[in-house]
Design an enzyme around this catalytic site. Structure first.
Site, PDB file in Angstrom:
ATOM      1  N   ASP A 292      -6.958  -1.658   4.072  1.00 16.27           N
ATOM      2  CA  ASP A 292      -6.061  -2.805   3.888  1.00 16.27           C
ATOM      3  C   ASP A 292      -6.214  -4.034   4.477  1.00 16.27           C
ATOM      4  OD1 ASP A 292      -4.372  -0.872   2.418  1.00 16.27           O
ATOM      5  OD2 ASP A 292      -3.355  -0.429   4.159  1.00 16.27           O
TER       6      ASP A 292
ATOM      7  N   ASP B 270       0.791  -1.075  -0.159  1.00 16.78           N
ATOM      8  CA  ASP B 270       0.087   0.039  -0.090  1.00 16.78           C
ATOM      9  C   ASP B 270       0.891   1.264   0.115  1.00 16.78           C
ATOM     10  OD1 ASP B 270      -2.300   1.625   0.441  1.00 16.78           O
ATOM     11  OD2 ASP B 270      -1.479   1.950   2.399  1.00 16.78           O
TER      12      ASP B 270
END
Length: 698
Positions: free
Chosen positions: A598, A407
């Site tokens: 996430d 990410d």
């Protein structure tokens, strides 16, 4: 249409219990799919609408367990409590001491040994008896069955020796030590399970308990659970948005980083969507609830995490799968040995002693310690590098990684917005920056601070200042009308944008757009180095983010990731889908992230890695956590995780090696129960010493 039912299940002691529940519930008419997660103690069932919850609970109770509707706030009753472990330790130590150092007086002190062992055997060891009994009723003996048989055989034999004669060895210490060591492993396991359960409950900390909802034309304070679709709610600066909804009036800057992973607040106005769990940093809005409770995006993310976790195969199940065959085989071997030796020798004591030796040597104490001890030592070693190793579930599959998905925000970046570029639409650049800096000093939000830091300029005095919450600011500088804010805000006050509508913040001078600002996060200095090390190790790198593609591509270029492996403007479920797509290609995938957005990807990956700044749900959904936010710890973390997985596998191998050598000797009648108990303890020590090697891993 199938319905999904989630139940909280109590009384499970091993992964074999979860499999047994799945089989029992699957036999209920109308049950389409049955999935039980031993770690989180929850069951997820797809059923026909005709199947009631009570019917599922009844089936689970018949299998020897208990269940009720899942509730994130419900307290958990631990089976292997710390009190049981301490009870076992306190009473076992004197038993072992007397047996080792006063062996010639054990018969004189026999009844004292009996009294000390009794609370360990049937007090601290009570959960083992309950589990073994339910397993027996289900005709599915488990590890607890062998624990009970081995320890009880030693205990009963010792009592028989006390009652019938003054000769023969006593084996109270064997039964006490078996119970104590297994309790230690189970206690460690239950602690890890509790942390996993707390992960799924942590999502609720992102939602307010109290809300402001319109009732009879007035806003009144109410409980979150009373919100309904169509309700009108008021959310003010500093509040978290309680539901998914559409803004019907007002304007605000809303930070959605907990869900999108992006720290840059976005301007929300009439007709736009607000997401539950996001924070109103400036302004106030009224919204109409479009989704509440289970239907909100934040709850869907939590459910995705739970589903992904339930689908994982735990390494601990390897021991349980083997025990499914090992346990009944040992029981049969012990009975056969008793019968054969009695036929040969006509000596009942000799025959029983042989059977006891087989059960004692085969007691799976080392199996119970194999994973927990490796986790403890591996965790201690990893902590030296700022790495927290949370669970063993993923380690069974992660022997070789092919790809790492990172990410962007909070992982490769510092998480603080900065101005990286500007677009001039009119006037002088330096003068415009001075105007912007002077006006933004009057405001207080992350983008304003980024502009002030980028354009300190000459100190100018602002007159007739007006701050519009959720929109921007306006005033007069040197007699010139100046305004700054979102394009929507400027449009509402009659500013000509002149092509500046695509910029998140725009400065207007004298009624016309004059300067647009581009924001991004600064890359961490460690990110590029960590990526280089991973690439040198032959690992393919990907970057994914919910941010704009331009910003993500800029970050990829800065850290050296190929543009083909860059994905932008991704929602939480799309990140998880990316992981699954790579896995479908046969790759072992690690995901590195830090936000609740996430969490599904972290849970779906073969190895989930959260950086220390992440939200609670992200951290708890991961297998590894990098506490120091330094991505250079990632290559170290991968090495430690591989070493832990290898240690657990070798521990299991050592445990069975002892059985493979010692059981034939016991069957041959050449193994005294005392020696068997010693060998059993030695197998446990070998597992412990093997795990301690992790402390010295370079």
């Amino acid at each position: 249409m199938a319905e999904r039912v989630r139940l909280k299940i109590t009384g499970m002691t091993c992964a074999a219990c979860a499999r047994r529940i799945e089989k029992v519930v699957s036999k209920v008419d109308g049950v389409l799919e049955s999935q039980v997660n031993f770690a989180t103690e929850k069951g997820e069932f797809q059923v026909d609408p005709s199947v009631s919850v009570e019917r599922l609970i009844e089936a689970i109770r018949k299998a020897g367990f208990d269940a009720h509707k899942a509730d994130a706030t419900a307290p958990h009753r631990e089976i292997y409590t710390a009190a049981r472990l301490w009870l076992a330790v306190v009473f076992s130590l004197p038993v072992v001491a007397i047996s080792m150092f006063m062996h010639d007086k054990t018969h004189e002190l026999g009844w004292l040994l009996f009294a000390l062992t009794l609370p360990v055997q049937f007090g601290a060891g009570l959960p083992f008896y309950r589990s073994a009994w339910s397993a027996t009723l289900a005709k599915a003996p488990n590890m607890e069955t062998l624990i009970v048989l081995g320890s009880t055989a030693a205990f009963v034999y010792s009592v028989a020796v006390l009652l019938m004669s003054n000769h023969g060895n006593l084996y109270f210490e064997a039964s006490a030590v078996i119970i104590t060591l297994i309790l230690l492993g189970k206690r460690i396991e239950e602690t890890a399970k509790r942390r996993a359960r707390e992960a799924l409950a942590s999502v609720w900390t992102l939602l307010p308990r109290r809300i402001m909802v319109e009732r009879n034309g007035e806003y009144v304070e109410s409980e979150l659970g009373e919100a309904r679709i169509g309700d009108k709610l008021l959310v003010r600066a500093g509040d978290r948005v309680p539901v998914d909804g559409e803004v019907v009036s007002g304007a605000a800057w809303i930070e959605e980083s907990a869900l999108t992973g992006e720290p840059v607040p976005v301007s929300k106005g009439e007709g736009e969507r607000a997401i539950a769990g996001s924070i109103v940093t400036d302004g106030a809005i009224e919204l109409i609830a479009t989704a509440v409770g289970e239907d909100t995006l934040i709850q869907q993310v939590a459910n995705a995490v739970e589903t992904a976790q339930a689908s994982k195969a735990a390494l601990q199940r390897l021991a349980d799968r083997i025990s499914a065959v090992f346990v009944p085989a040992i029981i049969v071997l012990a009975l056969v040995s008793v019968a054969v030796w009695f036929l040969i020798t006509k000596d009942a004591a000799k025959s029983i002693l042989t059977g006891v030796s087989v059960l004692v040597i085969a007691c799976p104490c080392a199996l119970g310690l194999a994973a927990p001890i490796a986790i403890l030592t591996g965790t201690a070693r990893a902590s030296r590098s700022g790495i927290v190793v949370k669970g063993i579930e993923a380690l069974e599959r992660v022997r070789r990684l092919d790809a790492v998905v990172l990410d962007k925000t909070g992982t490769l970046t510092a998480g603080n917005p900065v101005v990286v570029d500007t677009a001039l639409f009119g006037g002088d650049l330096e003068a415009n920056l001075a105007y912007a800096s002077a006006l933004e000093k009057m405001a207080d939000h992350p983008l304003a601070r980024a502009i002030v830091a980028y354009a300190p300029g000459v100190v100018k005095s602002v007159e007739n200042v007006r701050i519009v919450p959720g929109g921007g600011a306006m005033g007069e500088i040197d007699g010139v009308g100046v305004a700054i804010g979102s394009p929507r805000f400027l449009s509402q006050i009659g500013i000509e944008l002149n092509g500046a509508a695509d910029y998140p913040v725009v400065l207007a001078v004298d009624g016309k757009a004059s300067l647009g600002f581009v924001f991004a996060d600064e890359p961490t200095p460690e990110g590029a180095e960590a990526i280089r090390r991973l690439q040198e190790a032959g690992i393919e790198l990907y970057i994914c983010s919910g941010d704009r593609r331009e910003a993500v591509m800029r970050m990829a270029e800065a850290v050296g990731v190929s543009p083909e492996n860059v994905l932008a403007e991704m929602l939480p479920d799309q990140k998880a889908e990316l992981v699954r797509t790579l896995q479908a290609q046969g790759k072992k995938v690690a995901f590195v992230g830090d936000g609740i957005n996430d969490a599904p990807a972290l849970a779906s990956a073969d190895l989930g890695i959260a950086v220390g700044a992440g939200t609670g749900l992200a951290a708890e959904s991961a297998d590894l956590i990098l506490l120091n936010n330094d991505l250079r710890s990632l290559p170290i973390a991968l090495r430690v995780s591989r070493a832990m997985a290898a240690t657990i596998r070798s521990n299991l191998g050592l445990a069975f090696l002892y059985n493979a050598i010692a059981i034939p000797i016991a069957l041959a009648g050449r193994l005294d129960p005392m020696i068997a108990a010693g060998a059993m303890s030695l197998s446990s020590l070998s597992v412990v010493f093997n795990a301690l090697r992790l402390l010295y891993l370079r």
